[in-house]
Design a protein around this motif. Structure first.
Motif, PDB file in Angstrom:
ATOM      1  N   VAL A  99       0.758  -1.045  -0.101  1.00 26.38           N
ATOM      2  CA  VAL A  99       0.025   0.001  -0.120  1.00 26.38           C
ATOM      3  C   VAL A  99       1.167   1.314  -0.031  1.00 26.38           C
ATOM      4  O   VAL A  99       1.929   1.165   0.972  1.00 26.38           O
ATOM      5  N   VAL A 100       0.498   2.184  -1.029  1.00 26.20           N
ATOM      6  CA  VAL A 100       1.559   3.339  -1.107  1.00 26.20           C
ATOM      7  C   VAL A 100       0.805   4.709  -0.670  1.00 26.20           C
ATOM      8  O   VAL A 100      -0.332   4.764  -1.329  1.00 26.20           O
ATOM      9  N   PHE A 119       2.502  12.427   9.448  1.00 22.62           N
ATOM     10  CA  PHE A 119       3.126  11.465   8.411  1.00 22.62           C
ATOM     11  C   PHE A 119       4.279  10.693   8.756  1.00 22.62           C
ATOM     12  O   PHE A 119       4.624   9.646   8.615  1.00 22.62           O
ATOM     13  N   ALA A 120       5.287  11.655   9.529  1.00 26.97           N
ATOM     14  CA  ALA A 120       6.549  10.737   9.845  1.00 26.97           C
ATOM     15  C   ALA A 120       5.980   9.941  10.801  1.00 26.97           C
ATOM     16  O   ALA A 120       6.755   8.532  11.017  1.00 26.97           O
ATOM     17  N   LYS A 121       5.205  10.070  11.713  1.00 26.16           N
ATOM     18  CA  LYS A 121       5.072   9.072  12.883  1.00 26.16           C
ATOM     19  C   LYS A 121       4.070   7.735  12.208  1.00 26.16           C
ATOM     20  O   LYS A 121       4.454   6.688  12.408  1.00 26.16           O
ATOM     21  N   VAL A 122       3.158   8.143  11.543  1.00 28.46           N
ATOM     22  CA  VAL A 122       2.172   6.730  10.800  1.00 28.46           C
ATOM     23  C   VAL A 122       3.117   6.117   9.941  1.00 28.46           C
ATOM     24  O   VAL A 122       2.962   4.792   9.847  1.00 28.46           O
ATOM     25  N   TYR A 126       3.563   2.150  10.322  1.00 32.69           N
ATOM     26  CA  TYR A 126       2.974   1.059   9.488  1.00 32.69           C
ATOM     27  C   TYR A 126       4.428   0.677   8.404  1.00 32.69           C
ATOM     28  O   TYR A 126       3.964  -0.144   7.690  1.00 32.69           O
ATOM     29  N   ALA A 127       5.567   0.890   8.694  1.00 33.28           N
ATOM     30  CA  ALA A 127       6.628   0.354   7.672  1.00 33.28           C
ATOM     31  C   ALA A 127       6.536  -1.180   7.811  1.00 33.28           C
ATOM     32  O   ALA A 127       6.811  -1.885   6.702  1.00 33.28           O
ATOM     33  N   ASP A 128       6.344  -1.931   8.695  1.00 30.11           N
ATOM     34  CA  ASP A 128       6.284  -3.417   8.893  1.00 30.11           C
ATOM     35  C   ASP A 128       4.958  -3.910   8.475  1.00 30.11           C
ATOM     36  O   ASP A 128       4.895  -5.139   8.937  1.00 30.11           O
ATOM     37  N   GLN A 129       4.038  -3.187   8.072  1.00 36.80           N
ATOM     38  CA  GLN A 129       2.995  -3.809   7.614  1.00 36.80           C
ATOM     39  C   GLN A 129       2.664  -3.706   6.237  1.00 36.80           C
ATOM     40  O   GLN A 129       1.251  -3.505   5.676  1.00 36.80           O
ATOM     41  N   VAL A 214      -5.304  -0.994   4.015  1.00 31.83           N
ATOM     42  CA  VAL A 214      -4.286  -2.012   4.545  1.00 31.83           C
ATOM     43  C   VAL A 214      -4.861  -3.207   4.759  1.00 31.83           C
ATOM     44  O   VAL A 214      -4.529  -4.491   4.364  1.00 31.83           O
ATOM     45  N   ALA A 215      -6.247  -3.230   5.260  1.00 38.34           N
ATOM     46  CA  ALA A 215      -7.114  -4.260   5.616  1.00 38.34           C
ATOM     47  C   ALA A 215      -7.490  -5.340   4.510  1.00 38.34           C
ATOM     48  O   ALA A 215      -8.201  -6.327   4.492  1.00 38.34           O
TER      49      ALA A 215
END
Length: 217
Positions: A99-100, A119-122, A126-129, A214-215
């Protein structure tokens, strides 16, 4: 000296009609120029809107300003590749299968600065998802300010350098409004446009765009 001779004399000079018309035209021109300048200032970094200019009818816009596209009506994002602000080559197509999240931003844009921390936080969470964030930096005259922006907000993901907005113009008409900065698109794992916002995002609204995609299986 008589009273009549002491009284101030009115000027009987008549301004030629052509001169009066010229003055009116000049005032109208100045007013129009001022309005255009004000409009340019507002559009240079605004909150965007809910329309990208018409043409794409697949978007369904909610009351929160977030537009979504049903899976069966999504269209593929255009080819997005080029040099990043760090001087490296990047092709968004290489992230197919993930997902991009595409975020259009500029270092000169206050709403962009307001949303950058989210944006930095999320992006880290989610980098490993299977989620990849990619920025599209626009209207920055050089990469110096853009790099400083990324450092200030701890942006961990790459951004394509697009000073003239050419990448934005590759999208189907009605998808992105070149005047709406910041803007955000979420692409599904097939590289199709699934969600869009033409306004600055809070963490809550960013996640509202991202989580459903993502889901998806």
């Amino acid at each position: 000296m008589s009273a009549a001779s002491r009284a101030p004399q009115r000027s009987n000079r008549v301004v030629p009609r052509s001169n009066r018309a010229l003055r009116v035209r000049r005032r109208a021109t100045l007013a129009a120029a001022g309005a255009a300048a004000a409009a340019l200032l507002v559009s240079a970094c605004g909150s965007g809107g809910t329309s990208g200019g018409g043409g794409n009818t697949n978007f369904v816009t909610g009351t929160d300003g977030i537009s979504t596209v049903p899976e069966g009506k999504r269209v593929a994002a255009p080819e997005l590749s080029g040099e990043t602000i760090e001087g490296k080559q990047l092709d968004v197509a290489d992230y197919k299968g993930k997902v991009v999240v595409l975020n259009v931003w500029g270092s000169w844009c206050n709403p962009c600065r307001a949303e950058a921390k989210y944006f930095a936080k999320v992006s880290k969470e989610y980098a490993d998802q299977g989620v990849q964030f990619v920025g599209i930096n626009t209207r920055d005259g050089s990469t110096t300010a853009a790099l400083a922006f990324e450092e200030d907000f701890g942006i961990p993901y790459p951004s394509l350098y697009d000073p003239k907005g050419k990448l934005m113009l590759r999208f189907e008409k009605g998808t992105l409004n070149p005047q709406a900065v910041p803007s955000t698109l979420v692409l599904d794992r097939e590289g199709r446009i699934a969600a869009r916002s033409l306004t600055s995002l809070s963490e809550e609204r960013l996640l509202k765009m991202l989580k459903p995609v993502v889901a998806e299986k």
